[in-house]
Design an enzyme around this catalytic site. Structure first.
Site, PDB file in Angstrom:
ATOM      1  N   GLU A 267      -0.183   2.113  19.774  1.00 34.62           N
ATOM      2  CA  GLU A 267      -0.713   0.747  19.579  1.00 34.62           C
ATOM      3  C   GLU A 267       0.084   0.152  18.428  1.00 34.62           C
ATOM      4  O   GLU A 267      -0.230   0.396  17.262  1.00 34.62           O
ATOM      5  CB  GLU A 267      -2.208   0.805  19.225  1.00 34.62           C
ATOM      6  N   CYS A 301      -3.018  -7.122  14.241  1.00 35.30           N
ATOM      7  CA  CYS A 301      -1.972  -6.934  15.254  1.00 35.30           C
ATOM      8  C   CYS A 301      -2.017  -8.070  16.261  1.00 35.30           C
ATOM      9  O   CYS A 301      -1.006  -8.422  16.860  1.00 35.30           O
ATOM     10  CB  CYS A 301      -2.117  -5.587  15.937  1.00 35.30           C
TER      11      CYS A 301
HETATM   12  P1  NAD Z   1       2.589   1.464   9.273  1.00 35.06           P
HETATM   13  O1  NAD Z   1       3.448   1.668  10.471  1.00 35.06           O
HETATM   14  O2  NAD Z   1       3.227   1.293   7.960  1.00 35.06           O
HETATM   15  O3  NAD Z   1       1.578   2.705   9.116  1.00 35.06           O
HETATM   16  C1  NAD Z   1       0.652   3.030  10.130  1.00 35.06           C
HETATM   17  C2  NAD Z   1       0.242   4.480  10.001  1.00 35.06           C
HETATM   18  O4  NAD Z   1       1.338   5.318  10.406  1.00 35.06           O
HETATM   19  C3  NAD Z   1      -0.110   4.929   8.576  1.00 35.06           C
HETATM   20  O5  NAD Z   1      -1.197   5.836   8.637  1.00 35.06           O
HETATM   21  C4  NAD Z   1       1.161   5.620   8.113  1.00 35.06           C
HETATM   22  O6  NAD Z   1       0.939   6.575   7.100  1.00 35.06           O
HETATM   23  C5  NAD Z   1       1.605   6.289   9.406  1.00 35.06           C
HETATM   24  N1  NAD Z   1       3.049   6.595   9.510  1.00 35.06           N
HETATM   25  C6  NAD Z   1       4.070   5.775   9.224  1.00 35.06           C
HETATM   26  N2  NAD Z   1       5.248   6.376   9.516  1.00 35.06           N
HETATM   27  C7  NAD Z   1       4.932   7.599  10.014  1.00 35.06           C
HETATM   28  C8  NAD Z   1       5.710   8.699  10.487  1.00 35.06           C
HETATM   29  N3  NAD Z   1       7.044   8.640  10.504  1.00 35.06           N
HETATM   30  N4  NAD Z   1       5.069   9.814  10.908  1.00 35.06           N
HETATM   31  C9  NAD Z   1       3.717   9.869  10.907  1.00 35.06           C
HETATM   32  N5  NAD Z   1       2.929   8.869  10.459  1.00 35.06           N
HETATM   33  C10 NAD Z   1       3.529   7.738  10.017  1.00 35.06           C
HETATM   34  O7  NAD Z   1       1.651   0.212   9.603  1.00 35.06           O
HETATM   35  P2  NAD Z   1       0.646  -0.574   8.646  1.00 35.06           P
HETATM   36  O8  NAD Z   1       1.405  -1.401   7.677  1.00 35.06           O
HETATM   37  O9  NAD Z   1      -0.418   0.337   8.130  1.00 35.06           O
HETATM   38  O10 NAD Z   1      -0.081  -1.539   9.718  1.00 35.06           O
HETATM   39  C11 NAD Z   1       0.471  -2.737  10.174  1.00 35.06           C
HETATM   40  C12 NAD Z   1       1.152  -2.575  11.509  1.00 35.06           C
HETATM   41  O11 NAD Z   1       0.272  -1.951  12.448  1.00 35.06           O
HETATM   42  C13 NAD Z   1       1.516  -3.910  12.134  1.00 35.06           C
HETATM   43  O12 NAD Z   1       2.769  -3.801  12.749  1.00 35.06           O
HETATM   44  C14 NAD Z   1       0.413  -4.127  13.169  1.00 35.06           C
HETATM   45  O13 NAD Z   1       0.759  -5.000  14.216  1.00 35.06           O
HETATM   46  C15 NAD Z   1       0.198  -2.733  13.642  1.00 35.06           C
HETATM   47  N6  NAD Z   1      -1.119  -2.569  14.243  1.00 35.06           N
HETATM   48  C16 NAD Z   1      -1.192  -2.452  15.598  1.00 35.06           C
HETATM   49  C17 NAD Z   1      -2.433  -2.354  16.204  1.00 35.06           C
HETATM   50  C18 NAD Z   1      -2.570  -2.278  17.699  1.00 35.06           C
HETATM   51  O14 NAD Z   1      -3.644  -1.935  18.159  1.00 35.06           O
HETATM   52  N7  NAD Z   1      -1.539  -2.589  18.471  1.00 35.06           N
HETATM   53  C19 NAD Z   1      -3.603  -2.327  15.422  1.00 35.06           C
HETATM   54  C20 NAD Z   1      -3.480  -2.423  14.039  1.00 35.06           C
HETATM   55  C21 NAD Z   1      -2.228  -2.544  13.455  1.00 35.06           C
END
Ligand code: NAD
Length: 515
Positions: A267, A301
């Site tokens: 997601e 998102c």
């Molecule tokens: P992010 O990608 O920085 O982090 C999300 C999660 O992934 C965190 O828990 C982080 O620690 C983990 N993570 C990051 N890199 C990783 C890796 N290499 N291996 C394992 N885990 C890893 O995102 P954010 O800043 O927390 O959230 C914002 C983003 O999330 C936006 O792009 C938003 O659109 C998206 N989002 C999407 C949805 C959806 O349902 N499509 C919902 C909420 C947020």
């Protein structure tokens, strides 16, 4: 102009501790090997230090969740599994205010949105409890006499859940409540920015487990950043990795899960648009779009990022949206103050990304019609409050095609619906979309296979604020996953196709003869 002093970091820390206490979290992990901190975007400061997991402790969490799966949970009848989720729902109702308090402290959501997010968890619990008696498999007519052909759905294993900062509780519940009734156990790695909120959710689930006799290891919480999340990505005992976050995160984790033949449910980022046609009800457009674009300070998102307006109504829409944004600028500030509608950005990086996107948009010929300025910098140097921005663009340039996770709404114009759909679909992401029209043919066209290419396609409502009953997710760079309602549960189970021969003969399928 409405102004209110920002709360002091010490007061926010005390509020967070009190909410955790009320949820029954009596121990906040101490920093040892994996030192971390809880932080609030309201002031941009650390609340207090907390212990993060290490890869070794995360690995132990996966092992114990795997043991609970094989020893107990997969063989517990689904309706009995449902009682755990029912109890969780009761506790969430009781602690709705407490969880909302933590969501506001850590994610910066205004109070009504924080309460709404907790309500979403309660709704998912109800959905999942019903589902625990409806994990239906089909029976198909067999082509062979004396045979029955059917499918059964079995629990999958450990589900690794990685979540983003901006929906710190709802996304966990979409995954966990469904996974638990499906017979899976869960290891959750929340955003490193929302660890306290996660401790509260885990604490309530542990209380529900104790009350209903479920093993505590049906759910394990591991705190930390991508290194800790990496354990869930790599461990072959994690049968499904459900990861919510940026497209960059999805690109990093998906190939590693595929390499070990695990399943992924992604997601990821969105770049959502609404098409405003000449027949649209402009009152609806303005109300829906201002909430969708500026709500949660543009950090959903499903946030509306592009408004694609027919040229006949473009000027009127621009004027009305700009006027509404003028009112919003007076309501940026402390999200605990019920007069405010826009809380802080999550941090400095988000603010820098917004400022850079606005510069690039100007360089591309864009005109900032409203907003964009930083607020409250004097009161809180490390916090980033901004006025939501509206930018009129001459074309859908590169910056418009990117997801900037901040409140910027780009206005674009079109002449005919084909052009609108082309602009709409002309971005890498495919999460949520809307059309505003009173012309049924236009609405149907947008909903059809030749219309919006998103996972969520709406008519006369905005792009954000989905209900839990439908499947949630998107296409292209959004990752293709579906969560929450409808038949999303199927991603959390494995399907077995069964052929039963109750006759005395052994006819082969397709008329094959052998021996
Ligand atoms: P992010 O990608 O920085 O982090 C999300 C999660 O992934 C965190 O828990 C982080 O620690 C983990 N993570 C990051 N890199 C990783 C890796 N290499 N291996 C394992 N885990 C890893 O995102 P954010 O800043 O927390 O959230 C914002 C983003 O999330 C936006 O792009 C938003 O659109 C998206 N989002 C999407 C949805 C959806 O349902 N499509 C919902 C909420 C947020």
């Amino acid at each position: 102009m409405h102004t209110s002093a920002l709360p002091a970091t010490g007061d926010l820390a005390a509020r967070a501790r009190a909410a955790l206490d009320r949820c029954g979290v009596d121990r906040i992990p101490e920093p040892s090997d994996g030192a971390g901190a809880a932080r609030t975007p309201l002031t941009g400061q650390d609340l207090f230090p907390i212990g993060f997991d290490t890869p070794a402790s995360a690995e132990r969490a996966v092992a114990s969740a795997h043991d609970a799966f094989t020893a107990v949970w997969r063989d517990t009848p689904a309706p009995v599994r449902g009682t755990l989720v029912r109890r969780l729902g009761e506790l969430l109702r009781e602690h709705k205010e407490d969880l909302a308090e933590l969501v506001t402290v850590e994610a910066g959501k205004i109070r009504s949105e924080a309460l709404g997010e907790v309500q979403e968890m309660i709704d998912v619990c109800e959905f999942a409890v019903g589902l625990s008696r409806q994990l239906y498999g089909r029976t198909m007519p067999s082509e062979r006499p004396g045979h029955r052909l059917m499918e059964t759905w079995h629990p999958l294993g450990v589900v690794g859940v990685i979540t983003a900062f901006n929906f710190p509780v709802a996304v966990w519940s979409w995954n966990t409540c469904i996974a638990l009734v499906c017979g899976d156990t869960v290891v959750w790695k929340p955003s490193e920015l929302t660890s306290l909120t996660a401790l509260a959710c885990h604490g309530l689930l542990m209380r529900a487990a104790a009350d209903t006799g479920a093993p505590a290891d049906v759910h394990r919480l591991v705190l930390g950043g991508s290194e800790v999340g990496g354990v869930l990505v790599e461990d072959p005992r994690v049968a499904l990795l459900s990861a919510t976050g940026s497209t960059a995160m999805g690109r990093a984790v998906a190939p590693r899960v595929a390499e070990r033949m695990g399943r992924c449910l992604l997601e990821l980022g969105g770049n959502n648009a609404a098409v405003v046609t000449p027949s649209a009800d402009l009152d609806l457009v303005v109300r829906a779009c201002v909430f969708a674009a500026a709500g949660t300070a543009g950090q959903r998102c499903t946030t509306l990022r592009r408004l694609i307006v027919h040229e006949d109504v473009a000027e009127r829409v621009a004027e009305r949206v700009t006027a509404a944004y003028g009112q919003l600028r007076e309501r940026v500030g402390d999200p605990f103050d019920e007069d405010n509608l826009v809380g802080p950005l999550i941090g400095e990086r988000a603010f820098a990304a917004m400022a850079s996107a606005l510069d690039r948009a100007r360089a591309d010929g864009g005109e900032v019609l409203a907003g964009g300025a930083r607020r409250l910098a004097e009161e809180a140097k490390e916090a980033y409050y901004v006025e939501p921005a509206v930018v009129r663009m001459p074309a859908q340039t590169e910056v418009v095609r990117e997801e900037t996770f901040a409140p910027i709404l780009y206005l674009l114009t079109y002449r005919d619906l084909d052009e609108a759909v082309e602009l709409h679909n002309g971005v890498p992401q495919g999460l949520s979309s809307s059309i505003f029209t009173r012309d049924q043919a236009e609405a149907e066209r947008f909903l059809s296979s030749a219309g919006s290419d998103c996972g969520i396609v709406n008519v006369n409502i905005g792009t954000s604020g989905a209900e839990i009953g439908g499947a949630f997710g998107g296409e292209k760079d959004t990752g293709g996953g579906r969560e929450s309602g409808s038949d999303s549960w199927k991603a959390y189970m494995r399907r077995a196709t069964n052929t039963v021969n109750y006759g005395g003969e052994l006819p082969l399928a397709q008329g094959v003869r052998f021996l």
